[in-house]
Design a protein around this motif. Sequence first.
Motif, PDB file in Angstrom:
ATOM      1  N   CYS A  25       0.829  -1.213   0.000  1.00  0.00           N
ATOM      2  CA  CYS A  25       0.000   0.000   0.000  1.00  0.00           C
ATOM      3  C   CYS A  25       0.859   1.257   0.000  1.00  0.00           C
ATOM      4  N   ALA A  88      -6.042  -2.673   4.747  1.00  0.00           N
ATOM      5  CA  ALA A  88      -6.129  -2.002   3.450  1.00  0.00           C
ATOM      6  C   ALA A  88      -7.058  -0.798   3.538  1.00  0.00           C
ATOM      7  N   LEU A 142      -7.141  -4.079  -3.156  1.00  0.00           N
ATOM      8  CA  LEU A 142      -5.770  -4.124  -2.645  1.00  0.00           C
ATOM      9  C   LEU A 142      -5.435  -5.515  -2.092  1.00  0.00           C
TER      10      LEU A 142
END
Length: 149
Positions: A25, A88, A142
């Motif tokens: 991320c 996420a 993600l």
Amino acid sequence: MIHFRNTKLVSKEELAYLKDLGDFCEEYFFSDRLRKQLDISVIFKQNHFKDTNNYADCIWEDTHYRPKEFTINFEPKQKLPVMLNTLAHEMVHVKQWAKGEMYMMMRDMKMVTFNKTLVNTNKVGYWEQPWEIEANGRAIGLVVIVTGK
């Protein structure tokens, strides 16, 4: 940089997956320059859900506009897929704050600016808040990118 605290509250396998997702991320959302300025602490807190009715929350620690220091308080008693989705989701919020996409009006804390639109959180429910729509939607993608599942 992302740091994990109180890691004894999660298994080594869970922590490895969470670290991979956190690193991904950071690289996905932030330039190298911005990433070097960020300090993100994920703190596993036993009973966080019981105390707050949330699996996690993201708080900026320095300034309300384009902050660089964040704390993510995180409930460790979750199944792995939920843990990954939760991290996420919170990393999307870190992106929103750090890039100036979202900031709180300090004069009136119920007012939040998101992508240059002023939103009154007293009048817009959680599921309709644009920053939550983005975080809930992007979190799924993600996790799939990182885990392939």
